[in-house]
Design a protein around this motif. Structure first.
Motif, mmCIF file in Angstrom:
data_model
loop_
_atom_site.group_PDB
_atom_site.id
_atom_site.type_symbol
_atom_site.label_atom_id
_atom_site.label_comp_id
_atom_site.label_asym_id
_atom_site.label_seq_id
_atom_site.Cartn_x
_atom_site.Cartn_y
_atom_site.Cartn_z
ATOM 1 N N LYS A 92 10.333 3.858 -10.998
ATOM 2 C CA LYS A 92 9.964 2.460 -10.979
ATOM 3 C C LYS A 92 8.835 2.159 -10.007
ATOM 4 C CE LYS A 92 12.679 1.537 -14.185
ATOM 5 N NZ LYS A 92 12.905 2.925 -14.554
ATOM 6 N N ILE A 93 8.385 3.169 -9.261
ATOM 7 C CA ILE A 93 7.190 2.995 -8.438
ATOM 8 C C ILE A 93 6.011 2.666 -9.339
ATOM 9 C CG2 ILE A 93 5.581 4.204 -6.930
ATOM 10 C CD1 ILE A 93 7.962 5.786 -5.904
ATOM 11 N N LEU A 94 5.968 3.308 -10.494
ATOM 12 C CA LEU A 94 4.928 2.969 -11.463
ATOM 13 C C LEU A 94 5.199 1.605 -12.073
ATOM 14 C CD1 LEU A 94 4.340 6.332 -13.337
ATOM 15 C CD2 LEU A 94 2.876 5.221 -11.671
ATOM 16 N N GLY A 95 6.482 1.282 -12.221
ATOM 17 C CA GLY A 95 6.853 -0.034 -12.696
ATOM 18 C C GLY A 95 6.751 -0.179 -14.187
ATOM 19 N N HIS A 96 7.695 -0.901 -14.782
ATOM 20 C CA HIS A 96 7.608 -1.223 -16.193
ATOM 21 C C HIS A 96 6.457 -2.186 -16.417
ATOM 22 C CE1 HIS A 96 11.019 0.924 -17.606
ATOM 23 N NE2 HIS A 96 11.832 0.327 -16.768
ATOM 24 N N ILE A 103 5.500 7.980 -3.522
ATOM 25 C CA ILE A 103 6.957 8.036 -3.417
ATOM 26 C C ILE A 103 7.398 8.132 -1.957
ATOM 27 C CG2 ILE A 103 8.998 9.427 -3.941
ATOM 28 C CD1 ILE A 103 7.680 10.243 -6.531
ATOM 29 N N LEU A 104 6.733 8.985 -1.203
ATOM 30 C CA LEU A 104 7.092 9.161 0.206
ATOM 31 C C LEU A 104 6.870 7.886 1.007
ATOM 32 C CD1 LEU A 104 5.606 12.730 0.818
ATOM 33 C CD2 LEU A 104 8.018 12.118 0.552
ATOM 34 N N LEU A 105 5.752 7.204 0.764
ATOM 35 C CA LEU A 105 5.456 5.968 1.500
ATOM 36 C C LEU A 105 6.430 4.859 1.153
ATOM 37 C CD1 LEU A 105 1.533 5.872 1.378
ATOM 38 C CD2 LEU A 105 3.032 6.767 3.172
ATOM 39 N N VAL A 106 6.779 4.747 -0.128
ATOM 40 C CA VAL A 106 7.748 3.727 -0.538
ATOM 41 C C VAL A 106 9.103 3.981 0.105
ATOM 42 C CG1 VAL A 106 9.071 2.892 -2.517
ATOM 43 C CG2 VAL A 106 6.610 3.129 -2.701
ATOM 44 N N PHE A 162 9.806 5.832 2.991
ATOM 45 C CA PHE A 162 9.908 5.920 4.445
ATOM 46 C C PHE A 162 9.131 4.846 5.217
ATOM 47 C CE2 PHE A 162 10.651 10.293 2.909
ATOM 48 C CZ PHE A 162 11.928 10.474 3.423
ATOM 49 N N CYS A 163 8.136 4.213 4.623
ATOM 50 C CA CYS A 163 7.423 3.178 5.389
ATOM 51 C C CYS A 163 6.881 2.071 4.486
ATOM 52 C CB CYS A 163 6.269 3.795 6.187
ATOM 53 S SG CYS A 163 4.957 4.538 5.184
ATOM 54 N N PRO A 164 7.740 1.430 3.691
ATOM 55 C CA PRO A 164 7.266 0.388 2.772
ATOM 56 C C PRO A 164 6.752 -0.861 3.481
ATOM 57 C CG PRO A 164 9.658 0.431 2.825
ATOM 58 C CD PRO A 164 9.192 1.624 3.608
ATOM 59 N N ASN A 165 7.182 -1.105 4.728
ATOM 60 C CA ASN A 165 6.783 -2.320 5.442
ATOM 61 C C ASN A 165 5.584 -2.122 6.360
ATOM 62 O OD1 ASN A 165 8.929 -3.824 4.313
ATOM 63 N ND2 ASN A 165 10.348 -2.934 5.806
ATOM 64 N N ASN A 166 5.140 -0.873 6.502
ATOM 65 C CA ASN A 166 3.969 -0.617 7.324
ATOM 66 C C ASN A 166 2.714 -1.136 6.624
ATOM 67 O OD1 ASN A 166 1.545 1.210 8.129
ATOM 68 N ND2 ASN A 166 3.054 1.568 9.742
ATOM 69 N N PRO A 167 1.839 -1.849 7.337
ATOM 70 C CA PRO A 167 0.628 -2.414 6.696
ATOM 71 C C PRO A 167 -0.255 -1.366 6.037
ATOM 72 C CG PRO A 167 0.978 -3.388 8.863
ATOM 73 C CD PRO A 167 1.964 -2.262 8.745
#
Length: 317
Positions: free
Chosen positions: A11-15, A257-260, A262-267
């Protein structure tokens, strides 16, 4: 049966080319980067072309008996992997159309099951590509190190058995990853396959090219032996190109995938997440580029393509 959980890996790619809402909100709140939007029609067109091109590769190998060899069977395995990646997006779009027109109940049991099946295709595409490239690398390694014994080592029966084991493992792993996609260990194991494949192939490469270098003078002194080493090294170069394209097309998504996770809130992470549709398009492009590499690097395959298009009445070998 899964009800409220979507496959986090996919779902990172998203529907419909859109990211999950929580990721979109985080990206909007934590960065000034503008989200890059790729029209859904572009995804669909690239996917259709990818399916047709790789299907053409499979037909060419089936029709031409000269291509019935372990090397081309491994190439067919990679073509199937690319085709599954393109088919994933096509089926996803069909599900979206049915949902938007009211034929599918949003988050209903059928849509959830169908969604899991489609997600499994995507993961299967990546796993299949990783293991197909690895076995192609091993095949090239054997042709260089054990050229005289190659046909005894890599028989057709053994090649088919290897592919059967690979795809059975990939299918089981793909289903498992979809079921447990919300777990961090699943994400880690999924993304760790990327560097492991790279390390494995690089080790083979270092050994292959060191051997080629040490035997360079011997090859020059034996004119009758020049053709085979050059042909073997040509296969290694083809693999290098395929691997380079694979890394360029899939690495941005794996990083995503890794960023989502482990650090989704980092600017800075959120800024990178704004180009997720571009990363998705790169994956689709991989399925288009690979068949072009096969045709460019293999005269026999290129000749088969020409005969398929221009000589429909030609009797195949």
């Amino acid at each position: 049966m899964r009800t409220e959980r979507a496959s986090e890996l996919i779902k990172i790619l998203g529907h419909n080319g859109n990211p999950p809402e929580n990721i979109t909100d985080n990206a909007t709140n934590n960065t000034d980067c503008i989200q890059v939007v790729v029209p859904e029609e572009v995804f669909f067109a690239i996917s259709i072309i990818g399916v047709l091109e790789n299907l053409l590769v499979l037909l060419a190998v089936i029709k031409n008996r000269n291509l019935h060899s372990p090397m081309y069977f491994f190439i067919c395995s990679l073509a199937v992997s690319d085709m599954l990646g393109s088919l994933y997006k096509i089926l996803e779009n069909i599900l979206i159309i049915f949902r938007n027109t009211g034929y599918l109940k949003p988050r209903g049991d059928f849509e959830t099951t169908a969604d899991d099946v489609v997600d499994s295709l995507f993961i299967l595409s990546l796993l299949g590509s990783i293991f197909s490239l690895s076995v192609i690398a091993a095949d090239r390694y054997i042709t260089i190190f054990h050229a005289l014994q190659y046909h005894n080592i890599m028989t057709m029966r053994r090649a088919i058995s290897i592919l059967a084991i690979i795809w059975a493992f990939c299918t089981g792993s793909g289903i498992t990853m979809v079921i447990f996609s919300h777990d961090v260990p699943t994400v880690i194991s999924f993304t760790s396959l990327f560097p492991l494949m790279l390390i494995f192939i690089l080790c083979l490469y270092v050994h292959m090219f060191l051997l080629a270098r040490s035997h360079a003078k011997k090859i020059i002194s034996l004119p009758s032996s020049r053709v085979q080493p050059r042909a073997n090294m040509k296969g290694a170069i083809t693999l290098t190109i395929l691997l380079g394209v694979f890394l360029c097309c899939w690495a941005p998504f794996v990083l995503h995938i890794l960023l989502v996770t482990f650090c989704p809130n980092n600017p800075y992470c959120a800024c990178y997440l704004s180009i997720f549709q571009v990363n998705g398009m790169l994956i689709m492009c991989n399925a288009i580029i690979d068949p072009m590499i096969y045709a460019f690097r293999s005269p026999e395959l290129r000749s088969t393509f020409k005969k398929m298009f221009c000589c429909s009445g030609y009797k195949w070998n």
